[in-house]
Design an enzyme around this catalytic site. Structure first.
Site, PDB file in Angstrom:
ATOM      1  N   ASN A  10       1.017  -1.209  -0.146  1.00 12.80           N
ATOM      2  CA  ASN A  10      -0.162   0.039  -0.149  1.00 12.80           C
ATOM      3  C   ASN A  10       1.032   1.379  -0.092  1.00 12.80           C
ATOM      4  O   ASN A  10       1.383   1.457   1.104  1.00 12.80           O
ATOM      5  CB  ASN A  10      -0.863  -0.069   1.197  1.00 12.80           C
ATOM      6  CG  ASN A  10      -1.842   1.257   1.361  1.00 12.80           C
ATOM      7  OD1 ASN A  10      -1.694   2.004   0.534  1.00 12.80           O
ATOM      8  ND2 ASN A  10      -2.437   1.374   2.549  1.00 12.80           N
ATOM      9  N   LYS A  12       0.314   4.278  -0.314  1.00  6.00           N
ATOM     10  CA  LYS A  12      -0.539   5.456   0.270  1.00  6.00           C
ATOM     11  C   LYS A  12      -0.147   6.717  -0.594  1.00  6.00           C
ATOM     12  O   LYS A  12      -0.112   6.319  -2.067  1.00  6.00           O
ATOM     13  CB  LYS A  12       0.027   5.502   1.757  1.00  6.00           C
ATOM     14  CG  LYS A  12      -0.230   4.345   2.517  1.00  6.00           C
ATOM     15  CD  LYS A  12      -0.132   4.811   3.808  1.00  6.00           C
ATOM     16  CE  LYS A  12      -0.289   3.225   4.622  1.00  6.00           C
ATOM     17  NZ  LYS A  12      -0.035   3.516   6.032  1.00  6.00           N
ATOM     18  N   HIS A 103      -9.492   1.471   4.161  1.00 11.87           N
ATOM     19  CA  HIS A 103      -8.589   1.606   5.068  1.00 11.87           C
ATOM     20  C   HIS A 103      -8.556   2.638   6.187  1.00 11.87           C
ATOM     21  O   HIS A 103      -9.492   3.419   6.102  1.00 11.87           O
ATOM     22  CB  HIS A 103      -7.166   2.051   4.282  1.00 11.87           C
ATOM     23  CG  HIS A 103      -5.868   2.126   4.896  1.00 11.87           C
ATOM     24  ND1 HIS A 103      -5.530   3.108   5.932  1.00 11.87           N
ATOM     25  CD2 HIS A 103      -4.888   1.299   4.737  1.00 11.87           C
ATOM     26  CE1 HIS A 103      -4.280   2.682   6.278  1.00 11.87           C
ATOM     27  NE2 HIS A 103      -3.981   1.618   5.585  1.00 11.87           N
ATOM     28  N   GLU A 105      -7.161   4.834   7.218  1.00 15.53           N
ATOM     29  CA  GLU A 105      -6.818   6.110   7.191  1.00 15.53           C
ATOM     30  C   GLU A 105      -8.018   6.877   6.262  1.00 15.53           C
ATOM     31  O   GLU A 105      -8.613   8.142   6.507  1.00 15.53           O
ATOM     32  CB  GLU A 105      -5.532   6.493   6.380  1.00 15.53           C
ATOM     33  CG  GLU A 105      -4.225   6.362   7.233  1.00 15.53           C
ATOM     34  CD  GLU A 105      -3.007   5.732   6.433  1.00 15.53           C
ATOM     35  OE1 GLU A 105      -3.250   5.824   5.185  1.00 15.53           O
ATOM     36  OE2 GLU A 105      -2.254   5.110   7.202  1.00 15.53           O
ATOM     37  N   GLU A 175      -5.957  -4.615  10.204  1.00 14.89           N
ATOM     38  CA  GLU A 175      -4.820  -3.691  10.371  1.00 14.89           C
ATOM     39  C   GLU A 175      -5.330  -2.770  11.826  1.00 14.89           C
ATOM     40  O   GLU A 175      -5.732  -2.074  11.710  1.00 14.89           O
ATOM     41  CB  GLU A 175      -4.815  -2.709   9.363  1.00 14.89           C
ATOM     42  CG  GLU A 175      -4.372  -3.339   7.890  1.00 14.89           C
ATOM     43  CD  GLU A 175      -3.800  -2.502   7.164  1.00 14.89           C
ATOM     44  OE1 GLU A 175      -2.863  -2.461   6.574  1.00 14.89           O
ATOM     45  OE2 GLU A 175      -4.392  -1.171   6.933  1.00 14.89           O
ATOM     46  N   GLY A 181       1.920   2.518  10.802  1.00 15.15           N
ATOM     47  CA  GLY A 181       2.876   3.576  10.658  1.00 15.15           C
ATOM     48  C   GLY A 181       3.480   4.110  12.100  1.00 15.15           C
ATOM     49  O   GLY A 181       4.055   5.054  11.869  1.00 15.15           O
ATOM     50  N   SER A 221       2.991  -1.843  10.391  1.00 15.49           N
ATOM     51  CA  SER A 221       4.462  -1.989  10.787  1.00 15.49           C
ATOM     52  C   SER A 221       4.995  -3.285  10.562  1.00 15.49           C
ATOM     53  O   SER A 221       5.813  -3.753  11.194  1.00 15.49           O
ATOM     54  CB  SER A 221       4.703  -1.552  12.329  1.00 15.49           C
ATOM     55  OG  SER A 221       4.257  -0.344  12.243  1.00 15.49           O
TER      56      SER A 221
HETATM   57  P1  PGA Z   1       2.465   0.472   7.780  1.00 17.03           P
HETATM   58  O1  PGA Z   1       1.188   0.555   6.948  1.00 17.03           O
HETATM   59  O2  PGA Z   1       3.208  -0.723   7.189  1.00 17.03           O
HETATM   60  O3  PGA Z   1       3.270   1.430   7.412  1.00 17.03           O
HETATM   61  O4  PGA Z   1       2.309   0.156   9.209  1.00 17.03           O
HETATM   62  C1  PGA Z   1       0.273  -0.374   6.811  1.00 17.03           C
HETATM   63  C2  PGA Z   1      -0.991  -0.006   6.178  1.00 17.03           C
HETATM   64  O5  PGA Z   1      -1.481   1.142   6.599  1.00 17.03           O
HETATM   65  O6  PGA Z   1      -1.474  -0.592   5.064  1.00 17.03           O
END
Ligand code: PGA
Length: 261
Positions: A10, A12, A103, A105, A175, A181, A221
């Site tokens: 992803n 982003k 997601h 976000e 997630e 993140g 992460s």
């Molecule tokens: P991350 O993000 O691996 O940076 O924690 C995962 C995601 O949001 O899909």
């Protein structure tokens, strides 16, 4: 039940066209030997074409991070007066196979709901695209021991009215919002417990066979240093990778860990 591992990047809101071409160019040789894992990269809309071009001749699939849909009388608008939006048909036209939906976000910053994800998932199927449906609890919800209840409500809402024959091809990404993140990762046992719970919810909505067919990725992460122990869990079928998907060596190391699973 052996499920084929699936690792998706992803990206982003990152990567210009040239960056996307460069990253895909680096990934292709690194992943050439990992035939036992499904792999996808999910760039921003503006880099889809560049990534698609760079992916030519490889088995790495292309994904998008969202789509827009308006349902009326069971049909999904594929064009029309929706300034700034992109339809499932347009994503298909751009060589996309997978779409990340819901997601955290998007839920947090853009007000996405389970009902909206549900409509978008149906719009995906109507165009032959496959959804990666994201679920996960916040830290406050985990601290209140609401994790299982939260992911159950999300899973039921996102899959409402989706028949088993389609649901089995969906991917769910668990997630935990507090791990995205942040560098904080769920322990393998914490992740496994929630994955098993989600699979149980799928079994109660559908049946054991459908629940066992759905691939559930872990996201939050995941990186080369922790991928193997997470992927060793029986219900963790891959990863949805954010930060570590932006570096070819890190993403390839995670895919290789999935191949050894
Ligand atoms: P991350 O993000 O691996 O940076 O924690 C995962 C995601 O949001 O899909």
């Amino acid at each position: 039940m052996s499920r084929r591992p699936f690792v998706a990047g992803n990206w982003k809101m990152n990567m210009l066209r040239a960056d996307a071409e460069k990253l895909v160019g680096e990934l292709k040789p690194l992943l050439a030997g990992t035939d036992s894992v499904d792999v996808a990269v999910c760039p921003v809309y503006t880099a889809l074409a560049a990534a698609a071009g760079a992916l030519a001749g490889s088995k790495i699939m292309l994904g998008a991070q969202n789509l827009h849909t308006v349902e009326s009388d069971g049909a999904f608008a594929q064009s029309g007066a929706y300034t700034g939006e992109i339809s499932a048909e347009m994503l298909k036209d751009a060589c996309v196979a997978w779409v990340i939906l819901g997601h955290s976000e998007r839920r947090q910053y853009f007000g996405e709901t389970d009902a909206g994800v549900n409509a978008k998932a149906k719009a995906c199927f109507a165009q032959g695209l496959l959804p990666i449906v994201c679920v996960g609890e916040t830290l406050a919800e985990r601290d209140l021991e609401q994790t299982n209840a939260v992911v159950e409500v999300q899973t039921r809402g996102c899959f409402a009215g989706i028949p088993a024959a389609q649901a089995k091809d969906c991917v769910i990404a668990y997630e935990p919002v507090w791990a995205i993140g942040t560098g904080r990762t769920a322990t393998p046992q914490q992740a496994q417990d929630v994955h098993a719970h989600i699979r149980g919810v799928l079994a109660s909505i559908y049946d054991e066979a459908t629940a066992n067919a759905v691939r559930i990725q872990y996201g939050g992460s995941m990186k080369p240093g922790n991928a193997a122990e997470l992927l060793a869990q029986p219900d963790i079928d891959g990863g949805l990778i954010g930060g570590a998907a932006l570096k070819a060596a890190d993403f390839a190391a995670i895919v290789n860990a999935a191949a050894k699973r």
